[in-house]
Design a protein around this motif. Structure first.
Motif, PDB file in Angstrom:
ATOM      1  N   ALA A 100      12.389   2.430  -7.819  1.00  0.00           N
ATOM      2  CA  ALA A 100      13.479   1.313  -7.391  1.00  0.00           C
ATOM      3  C   ALA A 100      12.751  -0.167  -7.353  1.00  0.00           C
ATOM      4  CB  ALA A 100      14.183   1.785  -6.103  1.00  0.00           C
ATOM      5  N   VAL A 101      11.845  -0.335  -8.053  1.00  0.00           N
ATOM      6  CA  VAL A 101      11.131  -1.581  -8.075  1.00  0.00           C
ATOM      7  C   VAL A 101      11.338  -2.149  -9.452  1.00  0.00           C
ATOM      8  CG1 VAL A 101       9.821  -1.444  -6.028  1.00  0.00           C
ATOM      9  CG2 VAL A 101       8.939  -0.711  -8.431  1.00  0.00           C
ATOM     10  N   THR A 102      10.622  -3.430  -9.751  1.00  0.00           N
ATOM     11  CA  THR A 102      10.818  -3.846 -10.901  1.00  0.00           C
ATOM     12  C   THR A 102       9.329  -3.721 -11.526  1.00  0.00           C
ATOM     13  OG1 THR A 102       9.755  -6.044 -10.245  1.00  0.00           O
ATOM     14  CG2 THR A 102      12.282  -5.836 -10.333  1.00  0.00           C
ATOM     15  N   GLY A 134      -7.046  -3.125  -8.768  1.00  0.00           N
ATOM     16  CA  GLY A 134      -7.672  -3.995  -9.853  1.00  0.00           C
ATOM     17  C   GLY A 134      -7.558  -3.728 -11.273  1.00  0.00           C
ATOM     18  N   ARG A 135      -6.457  -2.944 -11.263  1.00  0.00           N
ATOM     19  CA  ARG A 135      -6.139  -2.488 -12.472  1.00  0.00           C
ATOM     20  C   ARG A 135      -4.456  -2.554 -12.743  1.00  0.00           C
ATOM     21  NH1 ARG A 135      -9.193  -0.191 -15.941  1.00  0.00           N
ATOM     22  NH2 ARG A 135      -7.949   1.502 -16.908  1.00  0.00           N
ATOM     23  N   SER A 151       0.797  -1.120   0.063  1.00  0.00           N
ATOM     24  CA  SER A 151       0.021   0.018  -0.052  1.00  0.00           C
ATOM     25  C   SER A 151       0.719   1.189   0.138  1.00  0.00           C
ATOM     26  CB  SER A 151      -1.030   0.011   0.904  1.00  0.00           C
ATOM     27  OG  SER A 151      -0.136   0.106   2.329  1.00  0.00           O
ATOM     28  N   LEU A 152       2.103   1.227   0.694  1.00  0.00           N
ATOM     29  CA  LEU A 152       2.799   2.398   0.734  1.00  0.00           C
ATOM     30  C   LEU A 152       3.610   2.684  -0.827  1.00  0.00           C
ATOM     31  CD1 LEU A 152       4.591   1.916   4.198  1.00  0.00           C
ATOM     32  CD2 LEU A 152       2.948   3.622   3.476  1.00  0.00           C
ATOM     33  N   LEU A 153       3.985   1.427  -1.358  1.00  0.00           N
ATOM     34  CA  LEU A 153       4.603   1.694  -2.778  1.00  0.00           C
ATOM     35  C   LEU A 153       3.411   2.176  -3.569  1.00  0.00           C
ATOM     36  CD1 LEU A 153       6.420   1.114  -5.138  1.00  0.00           C
ATOM     37  CD2 LEU A 153       5.571  -1.227  -5.192  1.00  0.00           C
ATOM     38  N   LEU A 182       5.441  -3.678  -9.546  1.00  0.00           N
ATOM     39  CA  LEU A 182       4.656  -2.596  -9.443  1.00  0.00           C
ATOM     40  C   LEU A 182       3.319  -2.873 -10.179  1.00  0.00           C
ATOM     41  CD1 LEU A 182       4.357   0.599  -9.050  1.00  0.00           C
ATOM     42  CD2 LEU A 182       5.374   0.976 -11.147  1.00  0.00           C
ATOM     43  N   SER A 183       3.291  -3.471 -11.211  1.00  0.00           N
ATOM     44  CA  SER A 183       1.877  -3.810 -11.761  1.00  0.00           C
ATOM     45  C   SER A 183       1.232  -4.719 -10.922  1.00  0.00           C
ATOM     46  CB  SER A 183       2.006  -4.579 -13.217  1.00  0.00           C
ATOM     47  OG  SER A 183       2.552  -3.817 -14.099  1.00  0.00           O
ATOM     48  N   ARG A 184       1.926  -5.616 -10.080  1.00  0.00           N
ATOM     49  CA  ARG A 184       0.953  -6.525  -9.385  1.00  0.00           C
ATOM     50  C   ARG A 184       0.505  -5.783  -8.128  1.00  0.00           C
ATOM     51  NH1 ARG A 184       5.491 -10.104 -10.187  1.00  0.00           N
ATOM     52  NH2 ARG A 184       6.448  -9.233  -8.100  1.00  0.00           N
TER      53      ARG A 184
END
Length: 272
Positions: free
Chosen positions: A189-191, A204-205, A161-163, A195-197
């Motif tokens: 700084a993530v993949t 839900g998008r 949630s923070l990301l 990020l999509s997950r």
């Protein structure tokens, strides 16, 4: 900051406030009695007794109040609002519009805030900030209660949630410059798959869909509330080819940019 009764501004305008936005002002509306409707960007919400609406800077909003509606509006410049919000809103709920129905529980900090605003007592500025902080805490508690239900505790924010909140903040600032999931993932700084997950879990998008949603929201705002040419809007949103921008907009909304603008103009003329 400023606080005033709704009747002072809305009454002389036949209880209607045309859709508009403030680039650097956060507003909080409390409906004590009466109601009507509030438009927030592309959605319309019903207002009744005991409704609170929190409207972040930049959000298009307009009202059709019932005649005689009683309530107040608190206006907070970002330079005042942001430091207070950061101190109480770790999950960054208040950077998005909120409409809460609280018929049995008026915010007590609002009465104290209005009284302090009228007076000129020592340490007034500090007292005003303290009352604003209490008002924001009241809003967040009621928002958490409405989301989680009366039997559930919302719990602390998760890493996901923070990301997602960081992604939303970055998106709001960079939607015209960054257009790909990879670009946002690198900035955070993530993949890109991670990020999509996180976006799918939160909304839900996919991240790419949310990026496009934000760009098209700004496109609709510019088409509706400015006379900027379509090509200039395309360039402002980071599209080098206006024709491609028009195709993207039509695929997203079902209308060409010009048709969308004309339809909004026709609807606005019908409201006057």
């Amino acid at each position: 900051m400023h606080i005033e009764p709704l009747r002072e501004r809305s009454g002389p305008r036949r209880w209607r406030i045309a859709a508009h936005r403030h680039p650097a002002l956060h507003q909080i509306f409390w409906i004590e009695r009466g109601g009507g409707t509030i438009r927030l960007d592309d959605t319309t919400h019903t207002l009744t007794d005991g409704t609170l609406a929190s409207v972040p800077a930049g959000t298009v909003h307009g009202f059709h109040f019932l005649a005689g509606t009683e309530g107040v509006v608190v206006t907070l410049p970002d330079i005042v609002f942001d430091p207070i919000r950061l101190s109480v809103d770790r999950a960054q709920r208040l950077v998005r519009p909120l409409v809460l129905s609280c018929p049995d529980d008026a915010p007590p900090a609002l009465t104290a805030l209005a009284g302090e605003h009228r007076d000129r007592a020592p340490n007034r500025a500090e007292a005003l900030r303290a009352h604003v902080a209490l008002l924001l805490i009241w809003i967040l508690r009621h928002a958490n209660h409405a989301q989680a239900g009366p039997q559930n505790s919302p719990g602390p924010p998760t890493a996901g949630s923070l990301l997602f909140s960081r992604f939303q903040d970055l998106l709001d600032g960079e939607y015209a410059r960054l257009h790909t999931v990879d670009a946002y993932a690198r900035a955070l700084a993530v993949t890109a798959p991670h990020l999509s997950r996180v976006c799918r879990q939160a909304r839900g998008r996919s991240a790419s869909a949310l990026i496009r949603d934000r760009q098209m929201l700004e496109a609709r705002r510019l088409l509706a509330y400015t006379q900027i040419r379509v090509a200039e809007i395309a360039y402002e949103l980071g599209y080098s080819d206006p024709a491609y921008f028009s195709r993207v907009f039509a695929a997203h909304t079902g209308l060409s940019p010009r048709a969308f603008r004309q339809g909004f103009t026709d609807r606005s003329a019908g409201d006057t």
